[in-house]
Enzyme design. Structure first.
Site, PDB file in Angstrom:
ATOM      1  CB  SER A 103      -0.928   0.015   1.214  1.00 55.65           C
ATOM      2  OG  SER A 103      -1.992  -0.871   1.013  1.00 55.65           O
TER       3      SER A 103
ATOM      4  CE1 TYR B 197      -3.713  -1.178  -5.328  1.00 54.68           C
ATOM      5  CE2 TYR B 197      -4.244  -3.517  -5.355  1.00 54.68           C
ATOM      6  CZ  TYR B 197      -4.045  -2.341  -4.657  1.00 54.68           C
ATOM      7  OH  TYR B 197      -4.167  -2.325  -3.291  1.00 54.68           O
TER       8      TYR B 197
ATOM      9  CE1 TYR C 136      -5.245   1.536   3.760  1.00 52.55           C
ATOM     10  CE2 TYR C 136      -3.559   0.506   5.076  1.00 52.55           C
ATOM     11  CZ  TYR C 136      -4.054   0.887   3.864  1.00 52.55           C
ATOM     12  OH  TYR C 136      -3.339   0.618   2.743  1.00 52.55           O
TER      13      TYR C 136
ATOM     14  CB  VAL D  62      -0.215  -6.099   4.011  1.00 50.29           C
ATOM     15  CG1 VAL D  62      -1.557  -5.720   4.536  1.00 50.29           C
ATOM     16  CG2 VAL D  62      -0.157  -6.212   2.536  1.00 50.29           C
TER      17      VAL D  62
HETATM   18  O1  DON Z   1      -4.290  -4.744  -2.325  1.00 53.08           O
HETATM   19  C1  DON Z   1      -3.844  -5.305  -1.329  1.00 53.08           C
HETATM   20  O2  DON Z   1      -4.570  -5.881  -0.517  1.00 53.08           O
HETATM   21  C2  DON Z   1      -2.346  -5.266  -1.104  1.00 53.08           C
HETATM   22  N1  DON Z   1      -1.662  -5.379  -2.343  1.00 53.08           N
HETATM   23  C3  DON Z   1      -1.957  -3.975  -0.431  1.00 53.08           C
HETATM   24  C4  DON Z   1      -2.724  -3.721   0.848  1.00 53.08           C
HETATM   25  C5  DON Z   1      -1.939  -3.081   1.912  1.00 53.08           C
HETATM   26  O3  DON Z   1      -0.726  -2.982   1.872  1.00 53.08           O
HETATM   27  C6  DON Z   1      -2.705  -2.628   3.100  1.00 53.08           C
HETATM   28  N2  DON Z   1      -1.800  -2.114   4.099  1.00 53.08           N
HETATM   29  N3  DON Z   1      -1.686  -2.181   5.219  1.00 53.08           N
END
Ligand code: DON
Length: 311
Positions: A65, A195, A247, A265
């Site tokens: 993210s 993405y 978030y 994440v």
């Molecule tokens: O789209 C997703 O779920 C992951 N590629 C990125 C989400 C993410 O990093 C949320 N962060 N804490």
């Protein structure tokens, strides 16, 4: 403002590392399960060129993210403010990062902000380029320039792992298509391909620190004086980092640390102290909201000790 000695940084890091035990590495992207759970590393790069590091900074990890901040910047450069905010809102959602609740509940069904998954997928759809490969190439070039021309690569294993298991992001994207947020000319799978690629860009703490430094310096690379991002767009990105970067834990982090930051994440956090430090942290053990537990603890500790809060 207080100085940071390598010994002091190491002491803070050792103390925060204990908190990793309370969390888990992300597993919904299967490849992320291999991350070293107890790792914790931090790199700070100063506007004056000084660099200071402690812990496990040689651990590679993917942006996840954190990439959303920089695709937002590229989308703003490509399309301008008005076109971007016709498609995404400016408000925290209060929901989990991958929630689709408000897309249905709140008219007109546009994502609340560009940092939740629905918003970030929408932002990626606005990046200019004739194909997902060309868009990914432009994203890589833009990120690389902000990272001080560090060569970047995509972790293909993480890319495929996410692409094969992203049922939730696929649902979000099709929902956005149905809501006409992704228009008739946009192919959902193409947007997702770009993405997932941006999320799988591999970095180290030093890469994050270098990218954050450009934001800390309002879009100008302090090492060569070049303007890489218009100041107004940096202002927009940093505001979102404060209000939505962690978030639905962003309010708590604003109270406790009070600095602009963005988590991923993979356990990475990019943070900055205006006109002073770009910061990169890795700590793969996450809390329930998807943020690095030890990484947040370390940044909160340092902010309190060094009086970093903006407020
Ligand atoms: O789209 C997703 O779920 C992951 N590629 C990125 C989400 C993410 O990093 C949320 N962060 N804490």
């Amino acid at each position: 403002m207080a100085e940071i000695t390598p010994e002091q940084l190491q002491t803070w890091l050792n103390h925060s590392r204990k908190y990793a035990a309370a969390g888990e590495v992300a597993s919904y992207i299967p490849e992320l399960r291999h991350a070293p759970r107890d790792a914790l590393g931090i790199t700070l790069i100063g506007c004056d060129g000084r660099s200071i590091t402690a812990g496990d900074c040689s651990v590679p990890f993917t942006l996840q993210s954190i990439s959303k901040v920089f695709t937002l910047l590229l989308a703003l450069i490509d399309n301008g403010e008005a076109a971007v905010f016709a498609k995404v809102g400016m408000e925290p959602s209060g929901d989990d990062y991958n929630s689709m609740l408000k897309l249905e509940l709140v008219e007109p069904g546009i994502p609340f902000n560009p940092l939740i998954n629905a918003g970030a997928i929408t932002i990626t759809s606005l990046i200019h380029g004739p194909s997902p490969a060309e868009k990914t190439k432009r994203i890589m070039q833009f990120f690389q320039e902000i990272a001080g021309n560090a060569p970047l690569r995509i972790n293909e294993a993480v890319y495929h792992s996410e692409a094969e298991t992203a049922h939730r992001n696929r649902s979000l994207a099709y929902f956005l298509k149905d809501n006409a947020v992704l228009g008739d000319d946009i192919d959902v799978e193409d947007v997702l391909e770009t993405y997932f690629n941006q999320c799988a860009i591999e970095v180290h703490c030093s890469t994050l620190a270098r990218m954050a430094l450009v934001l800390a310096n309002n879009g100008v690379d302090p090492h060569n004086g070049r303007t890489l991002i218009p100041r107004r767009y940096v202002q927009i990105a940093k505001t979102f980092m404060v209000t939505c970067g962690m978030y639905n834990a962003s309010g708590q982090f604003a109270i406790r640390a009070g600095i602009a930051a963005k988590s991923g994440v993979s356990g990475g956090i990019l943070a900055l102290v205006p006109q002073r430090w770009g910061i990169g942290v890795i700590g793969p053990s996450l809390d329930r909201k998807g943020n690095s537990i030890a990484g947040i603890h370390l940044l909160e500790t340092m902010s309190a000790a060094l009086d970093w809060s903006l407020f």
